[in-house]
Design a protein around this motif. Structure first.
Motif, short mmCIF file in Angstrom:
data_model
loop_
_atom_site.label_atom_id
_atom_site.label_comp_id
_atom_site.label_asym_id
_atom_site.label_seq_id
_atom_site.Cartn_x
_atom_site.Cartn_y
_atom_site.Cartn_z
N HIS A 1 9.02 36.13 25.64
CA HIS A 1 10.21 36.11 26.51
C HIS A 1 9.91 36.66 27.90
O HIS A 1 10.60 36.35 28.85
CB HIS A 1 11.38 36.87 25.86
CG HIS A 1 11.08 38.27 25.46
ND1 HIS A 1 10.44 38.60 24.30
CD2 HIS A 1 11.36 39.45 26.09
CE1 HIS A 1 10.33 39.92 24.21
NE2 HIS A 1 10.89 40.46 25.29
N ILE B 1 8.91 33.73 29.95
CA ILE B 1 10.10 32.95 30.35
C ILE B 1 10.83 33.66 31.48
O ILE B 1 11.32 33.03 32.43
CB ILE B 1 11.01 32.73 29.14
CG1 ILE B 1 10.26 31.91 28.07
CG2 ILE B 1 12.31 32.04 29.54
CD1 ILE B 1 10.99 31.76 26.77
N ALA B 2 10.89 35.00 31.40
CA ALA B 2 11.56 35.77 32.46
C ALA B 2 10.87 35.55 33.81
O ALA B 2 11.54 35.47 34.86
CB ALA B 2 11.56 37.26 32.10
N VAL C 1 12.02 32.32 35.14
CA VAL C 1 13.40 32.45 35.64
C VAL C 1 13.39 32.97 37.07
O VAL C 1 14.13 32.49 37.94
CB VAL C 1 14.22 33.39 34.73
CG1 VAL C 1 15.58 33.72 35.37
CG2 VAL C 1 14.42 32.76 33.35
N GLU C 2 12.54 33.98 37.34
CA GLU C 2 12.46 34.53 38.69
C GLU C 2 11.93 33.51 39.68
O GLU C 2 12.39 33.46 40.84
CB GLU C 2 11.56 35.77 38.69
CG GLU C 2 12.14 36.96 37.93
CD GLU C 2 11.19 38.16 37.94
OE1 GLU C 2 10.12 38.05 38.57
OE2 GLU C 2 11.51 39.16 37.30
N PRO D 1 15.03 29.81 39.28
CA PRO D 1 16.27 29.99 38.52
C PRO D 1 17.14 28.73 38.47
O PRO D 1 17.92 28.55 37.53
CB PRO D 1 16.98 31.13 39.26
CG PRO D 1 16.40 31.11 40.63
CD PRO D 1 15.00 30.67 40.48
N TYR E 1 17.29 27.50 34.32
CA TYR E 1 16.64 28.72 33.84
C TYR E 1 17.55 29.94 33.98
O TYR E 1 17.64 30.77 33.08
CB TYR E 1 15.33 28.95 34.59
CG TYR E 1 14.15 28.26 33.94
CD1 TYR E 1 13.54 28.81 32.81
CD2 TYR E 1 13.65 27.06 34.45
CE1 TYR E 1 12.47 28.18 32.21
CE2 TYR E 1 12.57 26.42 33.86
CZ TYR E 1 11.99 26.99 32.74
OH TYR E 1 10.93 26.36 32.13
N TRP F 1 19.00 32.10 30.81
CA TRP F 1 18.67 33.54 30.69
C TRP F 1 19.95 34.37 30.53
O TRP F 1 20.00 35.32 29.74
CB TRP F 1 17.88 33.96 31.91
CG TRP F 1 17.28 35.33 31.82
CD1 TRP F 1 17.67 36.43 32.52
CD2 TRP F 1 16.20 35.75 30.99
NE1 TRP F 1 16.92 37.51 32.20
CE2 TRP F 1 15.98 37.11 31.24
CE3 TRP F 1 15.41 35.11 30.06
CZ2 TRP F 1 15.00 37.86 30.59
CZ3 TRP F 1 14.42 35.84 29.42
CH2 TRP F 1 14.22 37.19 29.69
N GLY G 1 21.18 36.46 27.32
CA GLY G 1 21.41 37.90 27.46
C GLY G 1 22.71 38.33 26.82
O GLY G 1 22.79 39.40 26.19
N LEU H 1 15.91 32.43 22.21
CA LEU H 1 15.56 33.32 23.30
C LEU H 1 16.30 34.65 23.19
O LEU H 1 15.74 35.72 23.49
CB LEU H 1 15.88 32.64 24.64
CG LEU H 1 15.49 33.42 25.90
CD1 LEU H 1 14.02 33.82 25.89
CD2 LEU H 1 15.80 32.58 27.15
N ARG I 1 14.58 38.35 23.14
CA ARG I 1 14.85 39.31 24.23
C ARG I 1 14.99 40.74 23.75
O ARG I 1 14.66 41.68 24.47
CB ARG I 1 16.14 38.91 24.97
CG ARG I 1 15.91 37.89 26.04
CD ARG I 1 17.18 37.64 26.83
NE ARG I 1 17.64 38.84 27.55
CZ ARG I 1 18.26 38.81 28.72
NH1 ARG I 1 18.47 37.65 29.31
NH2 ARG I 1 18.67 39.91 29.29
N PRO J 1 16.00 42.94 28.69
CA PRO J 1 14.95 42.58 27.72
C PRO J 1 14.24 43.82 27.20
O PRO J 1 14.04 44.80 27.93
CB PRO J 1 14.01 41.70 28.53
CG PRO J 1 14.82 41.21 29.69
CD PRO J 1 15.78 42.31 30.01
#
Length: 773
Positions: A611, A614-615, A618-619, A622, A636, A640, A644, A676, A680, A725
């Motif tokens: 994960h 994947i984060a 995302v950054e 996104p 993304y 996320w 969350g 996901l 997380r 996370p």
């Protein structure tokens, strides 16, 4: 030397005369073996090499004198002293069995085989015999002739082969072929007469088998002149002759016997040219065995020599015949004698595995077809010598050492700690049977305990005790043991064991007057077992013939197996204190190849969790599409955020690192959100297809020990605070996924974050996946 004379006077004053040596040998130091022990074999040779018999102590009691005579005959040694060691003079397990038989015949006592190993000198064994005679344990069951007035019983071994012949009529599975090349001028008349005289002498070769009532019986037929088949092969050109001979041998091996007809030996004499003949002999196993072939060839040599010179047979008539042994065996193996043997084997084989599961090249067919092949390799004299030295140092025999090595190989290949092998024993435990042709050979089951990865020394100790105990109970026919234990009937493999181990000495080269006899190798094309390891001691070392079932193995696989055995044997002689798991198995070429194949090191970030990767995406992107399904999409950033919020709810349910969460939903955007979300907060997901039968779903949930189950309703998006996370260890569990269960119960495969990240980064490097894929 003056010191020697003074020592001799001192010994003469304190010891009996026969123990006082007449001379001494002075050594600068004691000869030592590589591991620092006194090398007694070297010591045994020093005195004779010094020019005298200083190391010889003469027998001084009647028992010692008789025992020394028996040793000299069995070992081919002219002079045997009371302190000579049976095994240092060339003895081995088979000769030890003969020694026990001779002792029974001469002294009338039953000496356990292990006593020969525990007291291997004439003096030591004489004390054992004296003790037994004093205790009154006298053997009183000699084999005696039985009347020939009616039908005679079969031995247990014969009965099994008769039933197998009835089960598969026309089978050549139990044919015993032998081919001999004769070089020199052959007297064909004398040769044919010698064959006929052997058949006359040994009733087993002219016995017919018939069924009367519930059991088969044997009927001995009157002697008739032996039908020797003649072939003229001299006119064939040399290139074509080899093919004709090969075809002749193949056809002869495949030709079945009629057990009801009575003649259980065939012989063909082929003339290859001036001074050269080929003899092809075929016995049926019901009337012969390996030992019997040796008896046959020795008698052929003596009879041919006599008949060629115009003399009568020099051989005395036999006191008993095989039929007498069969009747004796039926009576001997009754009551307490039989029950004692059965009880020992029942206890010995209790809880034994039903099969040895070796990796094969092809699936095992439902019925054995006995299609055989074989490969032959040679091990050096240096290795053979090292094995013999190790055996002596550990108080074992060469066979026991090879048994430990082969068991280790099978243990390493199969992963089983409990390994069963079969091994033939001559079963000539009565002196009356030593000169008979017949089916005496028996098979013992040798069960090796390799648990705990012992050192070779420890395994050799276990093997020695196990083998000695098995030999002490070798008279129980294997057929009777199978009948008693009643293993699960499986036509795809042999009962109790599937691998046979044989150790034999090189065949003796016999000579007839003006002729030389050389045994030729005959390929039967038959494999009675999955594998048969046949090791032969030769002047140059050890020869291994590995017979294999072609339905299971390729020749290349079996040859590789023989090289693995060589590597193992070299490893255990080099350092017998290594544990079995530490012994080398691969050859040097295989080791190098394996290192090349596994040169897969790559500069991947394997400290990151799944994960976390994947984060990072995302950054970076996104707004990019992360997931799409049936026209719906999640970017993304949105993926996320939803994961969350769901992770927050799961955290409230106690989900954290290493906690397993079942997830059961049809393919959807929500399914990916759920996976996901579990990752997380450090959990491990367990996919459960909602279309599975309820029994399978129940089994997966129970077996995986999930803390809770997410279904489609639980995956729906809702309000809530997203949780940060959770940092996890790369070796924490990421997921558990179950096999189909087509070969049994489904099994859960567990994968860590490090494992799946390594896999995905390699896939990306190898295949370069993009958003279009």
């Amino acid at each position: 030397a003056p010191e020697a004379a003074e020592l001799r006077r001192h010994l003469a004053a304190t010891l009996p005369d026969y123990m006082v040596p007449s001379a001494f040998v002075v050594l600068p130091e004691m000869p030592l073996s590589p591991n620092g022990k006194v090398d007694r074999k070297v010591l045994a040779r020093i005195a004779p090499e010094a020019g005298g018999t200083e190391g010889y102590l003469a027998p001084c009691t009647p028992v010692e004198e008789l025992l020394a005579g028996i040793w000299g005959e069995l070992l081919g040694v002219d002079q045997v002293g009371v302190e000579d060691n049976f095994f240092l003079l060339g003895g081995h397990s088979l000769l030890a069995t003969q020694l026990v038989s001779r002792i029974r015949g001469v002294f009338g006592v039953e000496v356990a085989l292990r006593k020969v190993f525990e007291a291997p000198t004439v003096a030591g064994l004489a004390l054992v015999i004296d003790d037994l005679r004093g205790a009154g344990r006298i053997q009183v069951d000699p084999i005696r002739p039985v009347p020939r007035t009616g039908d005679l019983p079969l031995s247990y071994g014969q009965e099994r082969l008769w039933f197998l012949d009835r089960f598969e009529p026309g089978s050549s599975l139990y044919n015993m072929p032998a081919a001999v090349r004769l070089t020199g001028e052959l007297d064909i008349r004398a040769f044919a007469a010698a064959l006929g005289e052997i058949v006359r002498r040994h009733e087993s070769l002219r016995t017919a088998f018939a069924e009367t009532g519930e059991r088969p019986v044997q009927r001995i037929l009157p002697w008739e002149p032996f039908p020797l088949s003649m072939l003229d092969l001299a006119g064939l050109p040399e290139p074509g002759r080899k093919e004709v001979i090969r075809r002749l041998l193949r056809d002869e091996v495949a030709l079945p016997f009629d057990l009801g007809a009575g003649l259980l030996l065939r012989a063909t004499l082929g003339c290859l040219g001036s001074g050269e003949h080929l003899v092809v002999l075929t016995f049926h196993h019901i009337a012969s065995d390996g030992w019997s072939v040796g008896v046959f060839l020795r008698e052929l040599s003596e009879l041919y020599a006599a008949f060629a010179a115009g003399r009568p047979s020099p051989l005395p008539d036999l006191a008993v015949q095989y039929a007498d042994f069969a009747a004796w065996q039926r009576e001997y193996l009754m009551g307490e004698g039989l029950e004692g043997q059965l009880a020992w084997w029942r206890e010995r084989l209790a809880g034994a595995p039903a099969a040895l599961d070796l990796p094969t090249d092809r699936p095992r067919p439902p019925v054995q077809r006995h299609q055989g092949g074989h490969v032959t390799v040679r091990y050096s004299g240096e290795l053979a010598g090292a094995l013999a030295t190790l055996a002596r140092e550990e108080g074992a025999t060469l066979f026991m050492t090879l048994l430990a090595g082969v068991s280790t190989l099978l243990h390493r290949l199969s992963g089983q700690d409990d390994v069963l092998l079969g091994s033939p024993v001559a079963n000539r435990t009565r002196v009356e049977t030593e000169g008979l042709i017949g089916f005496f050979v028996n098979t013992v089951v040798l069960r090796s305990d390799l648990s705990g990865s012992p050192t070779l020394r420890k395994l050799l100790g276990r093997t020695r005790e196990m083998a000695l105990a098995a030999y002490a109970h070798q008279e129980l026919p294997f057929e009777r043991l199978v009948e008693e234990l009643q293993p699960v009937r499986d036509l795809s493999r042999s009962p109790l064991f599937q691998v046979l181990l044989v150790l034999q000495t090189a065949p003796t080269v016999l000579e007839l007057p003006g002729l030389r006899l050389d045994l030729l190798e005959v390929e039967s094309g038959i494999a009675k077992f999955d594998l048969t390891f046949s090791l032969t001691e030769t002047a140059g070392g050890l020869e291994l013939s590995l017979e294999y079932d072609r339905d299971l193995f390729d020749a290349a696989t079996v040859r590789r197996m023989s090289e693995h055995l060589r590597t193992l044997l070299e490893g255990l002689t080099g350092n017998p204190d290594l544990r079995l798991s530490e012994l080398p198995l691969l050859t040097e070429a295989e080791r190098i190849q394996l290192l090349e194949w596994n040169a897969t090191a790559a500069d991947y970030d394997l400290e990151a969790s799944l994960h976390e990767l994947i984060a990072r995406q995302v950054e970076r992107t996104p707004e990019a599409v992360a997931v799409c399904f049936e026209g719906a999409e999640l970017a993304y950033g949105e993926l996320w955020a939803r994961a969350g919020r769901l992770a927050g709810r799961l955290r409230g349910q106690g989900v954290g690192p290493e906690v397993r969460v079942g997830i059961s939903a049809e393919r959807s955007l929500e399914l990916v959100v759920g996976l996901l979300a579990i990752l997380r907060i450090g959990g491990a997901y367990v996919p459960v297809d909602p279309g599975y039968p309820q029994e399978r779903i129940a089994y997966l949930l129970e077996d995986s020990q999930v803390a809770l189950l997410l279904d489609a309703e639980g995956l729906a998006d809702g309000p809530g605070e997203a949780v940060a996370p959770v940092a996890v260890d790369p070796d924490n569990l990421a997921y558990v996924i179950y096999t189909s269960g087509s070969t049994g119960k489904p099994k859960g495969a567990m994968n860590t974050h490090r494992g799946i990240v390594n896999r995905l980064l390699w896939m990306q490097e190898r295949y370069g996946l993009t958003a279009d894929d």
